[in-house]
Design an enzyme around this catalytic site. Structure first.
Site, PDB file in Angstrom:
ATOM      1  N   ASP A 230     -80.228  33.081 -32.733  1.00  0.00           N
ATOM      2  CA  ASP A 230     -80.474  31.637 -32.806  1.00  0.00           C
ATOM      3  C   ASP A 230     -81.687  31.240 -33.645  1.00  0.00           C
ATOM      4  O   ASP A 230     -82.780  31.789 -33.457  1.00  0.00           O
ATOM      5  CB  ASP A 230     -80.730  31.067 -31.407  1.00  0.00           C
ATOM      6  CG  ASP A 230     -79.660  31.400 -30.412  1.00  0.00           C
ATOM      7  OD1 ASP A 230     -78.676  32.055 -30.782  1.00  0.00           O
ATOM      8  OD2 ASP A 230     -79.816  31.016 -29.243  1.00  0.00           O
ATOM      9  N   GLN A 246     -84.591  33.939 -32.930  1.00  0.00           N
ATOM     10  CA  GLN A 246     -84.452  34.998 -31.946  1.00  0.00           C
ATOM     11  C   GLN A 246     -84.378  36.333 -32.678  1.00  0.00           C
ATOM     12  O   GLN A 246     -83.609  36.490 -33.631  1.00  0.00           O
ATOM     13  CB  GLN A 246     -83.195  34.779 -31.122  1.00  0.00           C
ATOM     14  CG  GLN A 246     -83.264  33.596 -30.177  1.00  0.00           C
ATOM     15  CD  GLN A 246     -84.115  33.902 -28.966  1.00  0.00           C
ATOM     16  OE1 GLN A 246     -83.664  34.491 -27.990  1.00  0.00           O
ATOM     17  NE2 GLN A 246     -85.381  33.509 -29.011  1.00  0.00           N
ATOM     18  N   PHE A 286     -86.732  33.442 -25.091  1.00  0.00           N
ATOM     19  CA  PHE A 286     -85.452  32.913 -25.539  1.00  0.00           C
ATOM     20  C   PHE A 286     -85.677  31.654 -26.392  1.00  0.00           C
ATOM     21  O   PHE A 286     -86.793  31.295 -26.716  1.00  0.00           O
ATOM     22  CB  PHE A 286     -84.558  32.625 -24.338  1.00  0.00           C
ATOM     23  CG  PHE A 286     -83.767  33.813 -23.867  1.00  0.00           C
ATOM     24  CD1 PHE A 286     -84.186  35.112 -24.112  1.00  0.00           C
ATOM     25  CD2 PHE A 286     -82.579  33.648 -23.169  1.00  0.00           C
ATOM     26  CE1 PHE A 286     -83.459  36.204 -23.690  1.00  0.00           C
ATOM     27  CE2 PHE A 286     -81.831  34.734 -22.741  1.00  0.00           C
ATOM     28  CZ  PHE A 286     -82.262  36.021 -22.996  1.00  0.00           C
ATOM     29  N   ASP A 354     -83.226  26.863 -23.401  1.00  0.00           N
ATOM     30  CA  ASP A 354     -83.194  26.309 -24.758  1.00  0.00           C
ATOM     31  C   ASP A 354     -83.670  24.856 -24.823  1.00  0.00           C
ATOM     32  O   ASP A 354     -82.914  23.951 -25.210  1.00  0.00           O
ATOM     33  CB  ASP A 354     -81.789  26.420 -25.366  1.00  0.00           C
ATOM     34  CG  ASP A 354     -81.174  27.791 -25.174  1.00  0.00           C
ATOM     35  OD1 ASP A 354     -81.943  28.762 -25.159  1.00  0.00           O
ATOM     36  OD2 ASP A 354     -79.945  27.890 -25.041  1.00  0.00           O
ATOM     37  N   GLU A 404     -75.612  25.508 -23.623  1.00  0.00           N
ATOM     38  CA  GLU A 404     -76.800  26.083 -24.254  1.00  0.00           C
ATOM     39  C   GLU A 404     -77.099  25.522 -25.650  1.00  0.00           C
ATOM     40  O   GLU A 404     -76.286  24.946 -26.326  1.00  0.00           O
ATOM     41  CB  GLU A 404     -76.744  27.612 -24.274  1.00  0.00           C
ATOM     42  CG  GLU A 404     -75.738  28.250 -25.183  1.00  0.00           C
ATOM     43  CD  GLU A 404     -75.791  29.784 -25.105  1.00  0.00           C
ATOM     44  OE1 GLU A 404     -76.564  30.340 -24.290  1.00  0.00           O
ATOM     45  OE2 GLU A 404     -75.049  30.423 -25.869  1.00  0.00           O
TER      46      GLU A 404
END
Length: 652
Positions: A230, A246, A286, A354, A404
């Site tokens: 991501d 990420q 994350f 997120d 997400e």
């Protein structure tokens, strides 16, 4: 499987060694000798090792087992893997007595970090004298085995028994072990430090790698080395676009989630910087977003440089939302309040994640958009804050489609800066259009699709853009690429940046996406064909080979028109008012009798933009490296309005 004086471990669990007395003098030699392979687990059975329970089966595992994340980092073709039947299975695997002949035992180990339950033990006379577990306790872990060692100088000359143990039935209730050796040297990390994981700070940059590998994308961002997914924290500040992402700093597979970092002045040419936010306290980092603290809300600004604020998910069950900040243009970040929660887990899902944050000028509030629940209907929460530290829930948004990596952006309608709507989309790029007052998002509940391809996911838009554009980048997820097969030092890439705007259509407002104009800086030679029949255009195109391509095609069409475009061995077919590529169908109804297609071709990707961006489809592609051919064909007399091929130069 070899069994020698030492045991070779591959994986993470509990191995027990039983050491019985023997004599030997191992230190007479001044130079290091070749390692003794104790166990490599390469045979079709465990040999003299005895298994109990149902976790280990009757033979070593050929890598990943059913239901398990990809296992990597082991030697050869097989290893000890106690995931047979999942985490609920238990058992032991025990070696015969083995003489200790070297001062160190090294091994590979992975799996759960449950002391005494998922481990490799060393036993002397039935007593555990050395032990090692896997590194993982939370869902943010990885199935990659780590090299570790024990200091066994005091045991040289004695007999030992190794035992791999799996007694844990919860999360990470398994162990992986391979390549157990006796050695004169330390190798890897001390077994006591395994749960700390690899030292990610030693992987600051990868400048020695370069961008010259045969399958390296040449105008799409990829990490110089290792895994990415991501895009995170996309923001503009003081002449630089920041792309955080990420990242696994130590492997080409998912795991050890860290915020990687790259900067660019044009969104095309990127320079990768040291990692921005590193794992801490047993959790990983994350996805999230970054914003410019224009009004110095946090009160930490130094000089004239505005503070960058990064909101991210701290992935340690249960997940929560945390914050970091940078006062030096993103070069270094500090955890806010030692990384403690700014938004605690809300109790819907252990993996709530997120956060998207931005300043909402009309309400003079900070806004956070957070996905918290997938079960239908899914749920997104909206929060407000005055100080970026205390957040108050102000509304909920329930839809079946949300999941997400939510993003909420305000876009112009038909290019009119006085007419705007808000767009909310998730990782799969389903979206709704509506109104947002700083607290509540309201729509007509019509759900649209933002990308038709199989490889576009978790897109995010830049905060604090310097102009009136809204630009997004997505992660091109998937394995239909050549990176791993061809042993590239990296895995995965980003999509090319695209503008986003809303346009009025016969079916209402729709999202249009289009490659950013900065791609023109990469243009080399150009072929332009106008007002031609297909045969004439095809002949000219055939004589114009290219590797990196930005091709635009406008042709006259109706519902029965058929046409085939060849790009370096890839076939894109137009029929039944749609483009067909692989298993993907992209709608392309003629507009005033014309269909337009734009295609970007890089070394491992093909991106389609139909009818000025009304439909987009993003794909990995396994292109033939030496194939530069371009072609066009049809059994019909198709009229070509315009065909333009731009050969692109590398961004590197």
């Amino acid at each position: 499987m070899k069994i020698s004086s030492f045991v070779r471990l591959h994986g993470l669990s509990c191995v027990t060694l039983v050491v019985l007395l023997a004599s030997s003098n191992l230190f007479a030699q001044e130079s290091a000798r070749q390692d003794i392979v104790i166990a490599d687990f390469e045979g079709d059975s465990y040999g003299d090792w005895k298994a109990t329970g149902d976790a280990f089966g009757e033979q070593p595992a050929a890598g990943t087992l059913e239901g398990q994340m990809d296992v990597s980092g082991f030697e050869g073709k097989s290893l000890v893997n106690s995931f047979r039947g999942g985490d609920r299975s238990t058992g032991t695997l025990t070696s015969p007595p083995i003489a200790v002949e070297r001062p160190y035992v090294t091994f590979l180990i992975g799996g759960g970090a449950h002391e005494g339950e998922t481990c490799l033990n060393l036993l002397v006379n039935g007593e555990v004298v050395r032990t090692a577990t896997g590194p993982n306790k939370t869902s943010g872990g990885s199935e990659r085995l780590l090299r570790a060692y024990w200091d066994v100088k005091s045991l040289v000359g004695k007999q030992v028994v190794f035992q791999v143990v799996d007694r844990h039935q919860g999360g990470w209730g398994h162990v992986n072990v391979d390549d157990i050796r006796g050695s004169d040297q330390e190798a890897g990390i001390p077994a006591a430090d395994i749960t700390k994981g690899p030292d990610l700070r030693t992987f600051a940059t990868y400048e020695e790698v370069g961008y010259d590998q045969p399958y390296r994308p040449q105008f799409h961002f990829s990490s110089l080395r290792n895994w990415l997914n991501d895009p995170n924290g996309m923001v503009y500040l003081d002449g630089e676009y920041h792309l955080f992402f990420q990242h696994n700093p130590v492997a080409t597979v998912w795991g050890n989630m860290t915020w990687g970092h790259a900067v660019s002045r044009d969104m095309v040419r990127w320079k990768q910087l040291p990692h921005a936010i590193l794992p801490y306290e047993g959790g990983t980092i994350f996805s999230g977003t970054a914003a410019v603290d224009v009004n110095n809300t946090l009160g930490v600004q130094k000089g004239d440089v505005k503070t960058l604020v990064a909101a991210f998910t701290f992935a340690k069950s249960p997940f929560y939302q945390a914050m970091a900040y940078s006062t030096d243009q993103g070069r270094t970040f500090e955890l806010w309040n030692e990384g403690k929660a700014i938004v605690a887990n809300q109790g819907y899902d252990s993996g709530e994640r997120d956060p998207k944050i931005f300043w909402h000028e009309p309400s003079k509030k900070w806004v956070m958009v957070l996905w918290v629940k997938q079960a239908k209907p899914g749920r997104v929460l909206f929060f407000n804050s005055d100080d970026l530290q205390k957040w108050t829930e102000v509304s909920q948004f329930d839809r079946d489609w949300v999941f997400e990596c939510m993003d909420l952006v305000e876009l112009t309608v038909d290019g009119d800066p006085n007419q705007k709507k808000w767009l909310l989309y998730d990782a799969s790029f389903e979206y709704e259009i509506g109104e947002f007052d700083g607290k509540t998002f309201t729509t007509d509940r019509k759900v649209h699709r933002g990308d038709y391809g199989p490889n576009y996911y978790a897109a995010q838009s830049f905060n604090n853009m310097p102009d009136d554009r809204c630009v997004s980048i997505g992660w091109m997820r998937g394995d239909n690429h050549p990176f791993l097969k061809e042993d590239m030092p990296f895995n995965q890439q980003m999509s090319f940046p695209t503008t986003m705007e809303l346009k009025s259509t016969a079916d209402g407002l729709k999202l249009y996406r289009w490659p950013v104009k900065e791609i023109e800086d990469l243009y080399g030679d150009t072929l332009t064909i106008e007002a031609a029949d297909l045969k004439s255009a095809a002949n000219k195109l055939q004589s114009y080979p290219a590797e990196l391509v930005d091709l635009s095609l406008d042709f006259e069409a109706n519902d029965s028109t058929e046409l085939l475009l060849y790009l370096r061995g890839e076939k894109i077919t137009y029929r039944e008012a749609a483009f067909h590529y692989g298993n993907t169908v992209v709608p392309a109804k003629p507009v005033d009798g014309i269909v337009s297609l734009r295609v970007l071709v890089d070394r491992a990707s093909v991106e389609l933009f139909v009818n000025q961006g009304a439909a987009v489809s993003t794909h990995y592609a396994i292109l033939e490296p030496l194939n530069r051919s371009l072609g066009l064909s049809s059994e019909q007399n198709v009229k070509i309005r315009k065909l333009t091929v731009n050969r692109l130069k590398s961004a590197w």
